[in-house]
Design a protein around this motif. Structure first.
Motif, PDB file in Angstrom:
ATOM      1  N   MET A   1       0.010  -0.894  -6.750  1.00 20.11           N
ATOM      2  CA  MET A   1      -0.078   0.195  -5.764  1.00 20.11           C
ATOM      3  C   MET A   1       1.066   0.103  -4.765  1.00 20.11           C
ATOM      4  O   MET A   1       1.701   1.108  -4.454  1.00 20.11           O
ATOM      5  CB  MET A   1      -1.425   0.142  -5.028  1.00 20.11           C
TER       6      MET A   1
ATOM      7  N   TYR B   1     -10.048  -8.627   0.693  1.00 21.06           N
ATOM      8  CA  TYR B   1     -11.152  -8.000  -0.060  1.00 21.06           C
ATOM      9  C   TYR B   1     -12.024  -9.072  -0.733  1.00 21.06           C
ATOM     10  O   TYR B   1     -13.245  -8.960  -0.776  1.00 21.06           O
ATOM     11  CB  TYR B   1     -10.612  -6.994  -1.087  1.00 21.06           C
TER      12      TYR B   1
ATOM     13  N   SER C   1      -3.231  -2.231   3.693  1.00 26.34           N
ATOM     14  CA  SER C   1      -2.955  -1.370   2.537  1.00 26.34           C
ATOM     15  C   SER C   1      -2.243  -0.084   2.941  1.00 26.34           C
ATOM     16  O   SER C   1      -1.755   0.653   2.090  1.00 26.34           O
ATOM     17  CB  SER C   1      -4.264  -0.999   1.829  1.00 26.34           C
TER      18      SER C   1
ATOM     19  N   TYR D   1     -14.473  -3.086  -5.115  1.00 23.01           N
ATOM     20  CA  TYR D   1     -13.494  -3.545  -4.121  1.00 23.01           C
ATOM     21  C   TYR D   1     -12.070  -3.192  -4.555  1.00 23.01           C
ATOM     22  O   TYR D   1     -11.239  -2.817  -3.738  1.00 23.01           O
ATOM     23  CB  TYR D   1     -13.647  -5.054  -3.855  1.00 23.01           C
ATOM     24  N   GLU D   2     -11.788  -3.304  -5.852  1.00 22.14           N
ATOM     25  CA  GLU D   2     -10.460  -2.947  -6.349  1.00 22.14           C
ATOM     26  C   GLU D   2     -10.178  -1.468  -6.122  1.00 22.14           C
ATOM     27  O   GLU D   2      -9.074  -1.081  -5.700  1.00 22.14           O
ATOM     28  CB  GLU D   2     -10.381  -3.266  -7.856  1.00 22.14           C
TER      29      GLU D   2
ATOM     30  N   ALA E   1     -11.599   0.474  -3.892  1.00 25.47           N
ATOM     31  CA  ALA E   1     -11.494   0.734  -2.447  1.00 25.47           C
ATOM     32  C   ALA E   1     -10.065   0.505  -1.978  1.00 25.47           C
ATOM     33  O   ALA E   1      -9.497   1.292  -1.217  1.00 25.47           O
ATOM     34  CB  ALA E   1     -12.462  -0.165  -1.681  1.00 25.47           C
ATOM     35  N   GLN E   2      -9.460  -0.573  -2.441  1.00 27.56           N
ATOM     36  CA  GLN E   2      -8.073  -0.858  -2.073  1.00 27.56           C
ATOM     37  C   GLN E   2      -7.137   0.192  -2.652  1.00 27.56           C
ATOM     38  O   GLN E   2      -6.266   0.722  -1.951  1.00 27.56           O
ATOM     39  CB  GLN E   2      -7.668  -2.262  -2.574  1.00 27.56           C
ATOM     40  N   ALA E   3      -7.325   0.516  -3.924  1.00 24.73           N
ATOM     41  CA  ALA E   3      -6.436   1.483  -4.584  1.00 24.73           C
ATOM     42  C   ALA E   3      -6.509   2.846  -3.905  1.00 24.73           C
ATOM     43  O   ALA E   3      -5.474   3.494  -3.673  1.00 24.73           O
ATOM     44  CB  ALA E   3      -6.802   1.610  -6.063  1.00 24.73           C
TER      45      ALA E   3
ATOM     46  N   THR F   1      -7.356   3.545  -0.790  1.00 22.42           N
ATOM     47  CA  THR F   1      -6.727   3.461   0.536  1.00 22.42           C
ATOM     48  C   THR F   1      -5.208   3.483   0.402  1.00 22.42           C
ATOM     49  O   THR F   1      -4.515   4.188   1.145  1.00 22.42           O
ATOM     50  CB  THR F   1      -7.175   2.163   1.244  1.00 22.42           C
ATOM     51  N   ALA F   2      -4.692   2.721  -0.554  1.00 24.66           N
ATOM     52  CA  ALA F   2      -3.242   2.639  -0.749  1.00 24.66           C
ATOM     53  C   ALA F   2      -2.684   3.945  -1.319  1.00 24.66           C
ATOM     54  O   ALA F   2      -1.570   4.353  -0.975  1.00 24.66           O
ATOM     55  CB  ALA F   2      -2.899   1.478  -1.679  1.00 24.66           C
ATOM     56  N   CYS F   3      -3.446   4.625  -2.190  1.00 24.07           N
ATOM     57  CA  CYS F   3      -2.974   5.885  -2.786  1.00 24.07           C
ATOM     58  C   CYS F   3      -2.895   6.967  -1.710  1.00 24.07           C
ATOM     59  O   CYS F   3      -1.924   7.731  -1.663  1.00 24.07           O
ATOM     60  CB  CYS F   3      -3.891   6.324  -3.925  1.00 24.07           C
TER      61      CYS F   3
ATOM     62  N   ASP G   1      -2.338   6.550   1.373  1.00 27.15           N
ATOM     63  CA  ASP G   1      -1.176   6.222   2.205  1.00 27.15           C
ATOM     64  C   ASP G   1       0.137   6.553   1.500  1.00 27.15           C
ATOM     65  O   ASP G   1       1.076   7.062   2.125  1.00 27.15           O
ATOM     66  CB  ASP G   1      -1.211   4.733   2.559  1.00 27.15           C
TER      67      ASP G   1
ATOM     68  N   HIS H   1      -9.890   8.840   0.202  1.00 26.51           N
ATOM     69  CA  HIS H   1     -10.636   8.212   1.304  1.00 26.51           C
ATOM     70  C   HIS H   1     -12.142   8.230   1.073  1.00 26.51           C
ATOM     71  O   HIS H   1     -12.828   7.246   1.356  1.00 26.51           O
ATOM     72  CB  HIS H   1     -10.293   8.908   2.633  1.00 26.51           C
TER      73      HIS H   1
ATOM     74  N   ASP I   1     -14.371   4.785   0.836  1.00 26.31           N
ATOM     75  CA  ASP I   1     -15.527   4.520   1.702  1.00 26.31           C
ATOM     76  C   ASP I   1     -16.792   4.247   0.896  1.00 26.31           C
ATOM     77  O   ASP I   1     -17.560   3.327   1.211  1.00 26.31           O
ATOM     78  CB  ASP I   1     -15.767   5.718   2.638  1.00 26.31           C
TER      79      ASP I   1
ATOM     80  N   VAL J   1     -16.534   0.745  -0.888  1.00 26.41           N
ATOM     81  CA  VAL J   1     -16.780  -0.404  -0.002  1.00 26.41           C
ATOM     82  C   VAL J   1     -18.277  -0.586   0.233  1.00 26.41           C
ATOM     83  O   VAL J   1     -18.804  -1.702   0.151  1.00 26.41           O
ATOM     84  CB  VAL J   1     -16.037  -0.238   1.347  1.00 26.41           C
TER      85      VAL J   1
ATOM     86  N   CYS K   1      -4.133   4.592  -9.338  1.00 28.08           N
ATOM     87  CA  CYS K   1      -5.400   4.805  -8.636  1.00 28.08           C
ATOM     88  C   CYS K   1      -6.408   5.497  -9.553  1.00 28.08           C
ATOM     89  O   CYS K   1      -7.582   5.126  -9.570  1.00 28.08           O
ATOM     90  CB  CYS K   1      -5.155   5.637  -7.369  1.00 28.08           C
TER      91      CYS K   1
ATOM     92  N   ARG L   1     -15.271  14.286   7.004  1.00 27.19           N
ATOM     93  CA  ARG L   1     -14.099  14.741   6.265  1.00 27.19           C
ATOM     94  C   ARG L   1     -14.446  16.049   5.552  1.00 27.19           C
ATOM     95  O   ARG L   1     -15.071  16.030   4.496  1.00 27.19           O
ATOM     96  CB  ARG L   1     -13.752  13.645   5.250  1.00 27.19           C
TER      97      ARG L   1
END
Lengths: 134, 134, 134, 134
Positions: A7, A30, A74, C30-31, C33-35, C37-39, C41, C60, C64, C67, C115, D75
């Motif tokens: 990412m 995480y 992130s 968890y993976e 959630a990170q992806a 958030t990063a996507c 951004d 987003h 959420d 998580v 993502c 949102r």
């Protein structure tokens, strides 16, 4: 290569530094969030739960701070070094406090031993990134 | 009396200080978390979204840190002053950064004006609590 | 063996089923959630951000829900099948919606491709666990 | 007028329905998230903590689902009715389960009485919004 690394490497921002320290810190956050949540829950299932209330509290604090830190790290587009540094400092404290607590009864509870190790990894990764940011 | 105040007043811990500053800070954190999330979303719906990407980023960072801070402050049984202080410092920074950004175009976007005010209230409440903790 | 697997295996509850499906679902949450958030951004940093506002929103929402799902699944002591099933259903929907969106422009943005794949893995893992719970 | 109401009213989306039901549900979600977090912590400080482990678990599940639901409802730009409905259904279940548990010992613990009431308000608000969405 973890998904986190993929990412960050695909981020269009020319100035986004997908450093190894950043990737390691995000993944550690995480991982530690999951471990803290699971450790608090395992403590609740112990016969000696009354002796573990402080551990349950530090587990949850640590998990909450790690989730927030993992998300903020992130987000690199509008990254603010002041916030990153302050949040990393809070995460180092949360992980350190939780690791101290978990380690104090790691010989009695395997979940505390594993969680304590996840906390130390995250503490170390966040501290290394904090030093890199300067 | 807010639910937060009722909850803290009913805590069995003799040493739990349900101070006005603590209650105000917790409520400000959750309010600011909602405002930041809603402001980021409103920015996305603006024709000028390309000019608002920094605002969207600071909104989300602020919301994430506020949710974590609100939760950690709500947990008073095993409260650790070092963590509370470090997290409050991070929350003050997150709110201040987001307020600066929102205020810079508050005259063009009502949602940024309202979010900026929520951030300032949270920044102020967290700073006051931080001073009280010492 | 992931930390998630180690944590669940060390849970003292005799009836805690640390099934492969459960472990896979928690790690996928968890993976993802990170992806997500990063996507979101990375989308904000694209020149074509105005065309990506829907993707940012679904990213987003997905992060959420993932998580929350990862945390609830990590808590097995007082696990309630009704809640687990309802939350898994919401997570399947969040991941599916986000994957559909990301895949629709995956050829233009590598972060959306990655993502989208993380979302599909999480959707699949949550659906498999949902079927196991019955 | 709450900040939530002000935020939704200032959203630029012409089709954003800042209905009373939506505003009430968002505020109830954040209020219930705080109450659940604080109730779990208060339970940990009770001498009878061993009898309250199920309550602590449902408190945390409820808080996690409420935070996610409050954020997703905040949102509105790319709101997806399928996800909103599935998440509201999960939130109704989480609040209902937690309220049932808290009410079962509300006469012994004031924090459980207050938390149980916050859960019922949130359950009711989410169910009303779910019916409105159809």
């Amino acid at each position: 290569m973890t998904v986190t690394e993929e990412m960050l490497n695909s981020h269009p921002g020319a100035d986004v530094a997908a450093s190894d320290l950043l990737i390691t810190a995000i993944d550690a956050c995480y991982e530690c969030a999951q471990a803290g949540t699971a450790c608090a829950d395992a403590c609740l299932a112990e016969d000696t739960v009354a002796d573990l209330v402080r551990c349950i509290g530090t587990d949850h604090d640590c998990a909450d701070v790690c989730v927030a830190t993992g998300a903020v790290l992130s987000r690199q587009s509008a990254s603010d070094d002041n916030l990153t540094a302050a949040l990393l400092a809070a995460c180092v404290t949360a992980c350190s406090t939780c690791a101290d607590e978990c380690e104090s009864h790691a010989d009695m509870h395997e979940h505390c031993r594993i969680c304590g190790e996840a906390c130390r990894r995250c503490q170390k990764a966040c501290r290394a990134l904090l030093i890199e940011i300067g």
